[in-house]
Design a protein around this motif. Sequence first.
Motif, PDB file in Angstrom:
ATOM      1  N   GLN A 201       0.851  -1.201   0.000  1.00 53.87           N
ATOM      2  CA  GLN A 201       0.000   0.000   0.000  1.00 53.87           C
ATOM      3  C   GLN A 201       0.877   1.238   0.000  1.00 53.87           C
ATOM      4  O   GLN A 201       1.792   1.376   0.826  1.00 53.87           O
ATOM      5  N   VAL A 202       0.591   2.150  -0.926  1.00 53.71           N
ATOM      6  CA  VAL A 202       1.343   3.399  -1.029  1.00 53.71           C
ATOM      7  C   VAL A 202       0.404   4.555  -0.691  1.00 53.71           C
ATOM      8  O   VAL A 202      -0.690   4.675  -1.249  1.00 53.71           O
ATOM      9  N   ASN A 203       0.851   5.374   0.221  1.00 51.57           N
ATOM     10  CA  ASN A 203       0.066   6.539   0.658  1.00 51.57           C
ATOM     11  C   ASN A 203       0.400   7.694  -0.280  1.00 51.57           C
ATOM     12  O   ASN A 203       1.182   8.590   0.046  1.00 51.57           O
ATOM     13  N   THR A 204      -0.212   7.652  -1.470  1.00 49.49           N
ATOM     14  CA  THR A 204       0.175   8.596  -2.529  1.00 49.49           C
ATOM     15  C   THR A 204      -0.090  10.045  -2.143  1.00 49.49           C
ATOM     16  O   THR A 204       0.606  10.944  -2.600  1.00 49.49           O
TER      17      THR A 204
ATOM     18  N   GLN B 264      -3.329  10.330   8.370  1.00 47.14           N
ATOM     19  CA  GLN B 264      -4.278   9.361   8.935  1.00 47.14           C
ATOM     20  C   GLN B 264      -4.339   8.079   8.125  1.00 47.14           C
ATOM     21  O   GLN B 264      -5.021   7.139   8.501  1.00 47.14           O
ATOM     22  N   LYS B 265      -3.636   8.042   6.987  1.00 48.26           N
ATOM     23  CA  LYS B 265      -3.740   6.866   6.130  1.00 48.26           C
ATOM     24  C   LYS B 265      -2.512   5.974   6.211  1.00 48.26           C
ATOM     25  O   LYS B 265      -1.405   6.444   6.388  1.00 48.26           O
ATOM     26  N   ALA B 266      -2.755   4.677   6.070  1.00 45.54           N
ATOM     27  CA  ALA B 266      -1.657   3.714   6.046  1.00 45.54           C
ATOM     28  C   ALA B 266      -0.949   3.790   4.695  1.00 45.54           C
ATOM     29  O   ALA B 266      -1.413   4.449   3.766  1.00 45.54           O
ATOM     30  N   GLY B 267       0.186   3.109   4.623  1.00 48.18           N
ATOM     31  CA  GLY B 267       0.910   3.044   3.359  1.00 48.18           C
ATOM     32  C   GLY B 267       2.293   3.655   3.452  1.00 48.18           C
ATOM     33  O   GLY B 267       2.509   4.568   4.246  1.00 48.18           O
ATOM     34  N   VAL B 268       3.209   3.153   2.641  1.00 47.67           N
ATOM     35  CA  VAL B 268       4.525   3.782   2.570  1.00 47.67           C
ATOM     36  C   VAL B 268       4.404   5.058   1.738  1.00 47.67           C
ATOM     37  O   VAL B 268       3.510   5.180   0.896  1.00 47.67           O
ATOM     38  N   THR B 269       5.297   6.003   1.988  1.00 43.74           N
ATOM     39  CA  THR B 269       5.269   7.220   1.175  1.00 43.74           C
ATOM     40  C   THR B 269       5.824   6.884  -0.212  1.00 43.74           C
ATOM     41  O   THR B 269       6.588   5.928  -0.367  1.00 43.74           O
ATOM     42  N   PRO B 270       5.454   7.675  -1.213  1.00 42.82           N
ATOM     43  CA  PRO B 270       6.010   7.433  -2.554  1.00 42.82           C
ATOM     44  C   PRO B 270       7.543   7.421  -2.532  1.00 42.82           C
ATOM     45  O   PRO B 270       8.158   6.617  -3.237  1.00 42.82           O
ATOM     46  N   ALA B 271       8.143   8.273  -1.705  1.00 40.30           N
ATOM     47  CA  ALA B 271       9.605   8.347  -1.658  1.00 40.30           C
ATOM     48  C   ALA B 271      10.221   7.072  -1.092  1.00 40.30           C
ATOM     49  O   ALA B 271      11.350   6.714  -1.432  1.00 40.30           O
TER      50      ALA B 271
END
Length: 214
Positions: free
Chosen positions: A120-123, A128-135
Motif C-alpha cells: 500500500q502506497v500513501n500517494t 491518517q492513512k496507512a501506506g509507505v510514502t512514494p519516496a
Amino acid sequence: MDDVRARMAAAAKTVGRELGAITLVAVSKQQPWSHVAPVLDAGQRVFGENRVQEAMVRWGELRVARPDLELRLIGPLQTNKAKEAVGFFDVIETVDRDRLARAVADAVQALGRTPKLYIQVNTGEEPQKAGVTPADADAFVAALRRDYGLSVEGLMCIPPADEPAGPHFALLAKIAARNGLTGLSMGMSADFETAIRFGATSVRVGSALFGVRN
Ligand SMILES: *Cc1c(COP(=O)(O)O)cnc(C)c1O
C-alpha cells in the motif's frame, strides 16, 4: 453487477484495454449477507474484506465449498494477525511496513502458504492513512524481495477523498513500472473508471455494487 461491469468495459474501451485484464474486487465489508449473496450467485468470485476476523467468520465455511473464491484483504493488517491473514487470504493488499513484512514472511515460512502481496502506497501522504510514502516505496519493494524473500505482485492506493484521483493513479502506475510490478489495485466506487484509464489491473468496488454500507 451488470452495471458496474458495463461501466468497467466502457472505461477500458476508451483506452484500448481488454476488460479481461481487469479484476473486479467486490468489497463486501460491512454489507449484510442479503446484499452479498445475489452477487455471489450471479457469478462474482473475488471479494475484498477489510478485517481478518470478520472475513473468516463470513467466508470461512463457504470457501471450503467454493474453492474458486478469491478473498482479498484490503484493510490495515496488525502484525499479530499476520499469521491468520496469511493462512486465510489469497491476496493481501496492505503490506506497508517492515515489522509487518517480517511477520508475513515468518507466517509464510511457518504455514508454507504464500498469498499474493501488494504494497500500500500513501500517494497523498495523508497522516491518517496507512501506506509507505512514494519516496520510500522503491526501497520497501527492494527490502521485501531482498530482506524478507517475498515476491510482490503490485501496489495499492487510496487517493485523498478531496482531490482528483487521476494524478494519484498515475503516480502509483509510475512507481509500479519502475519497480517491475504488474499489479495495480486502484479505484473504488467513485473513481474506478478513472483508475481503469490509468491502468488499474483490479478495482475495489463496494457501495456501487452492494449499496451504501451500514
Ligand atoms: C471500503 C473500501 C473500498 C470500497 O469503497 P466503495 O467506495 O464502497 O467502493 C475500496 N477499497 C478499500 C481499501 C476500502 O476500504
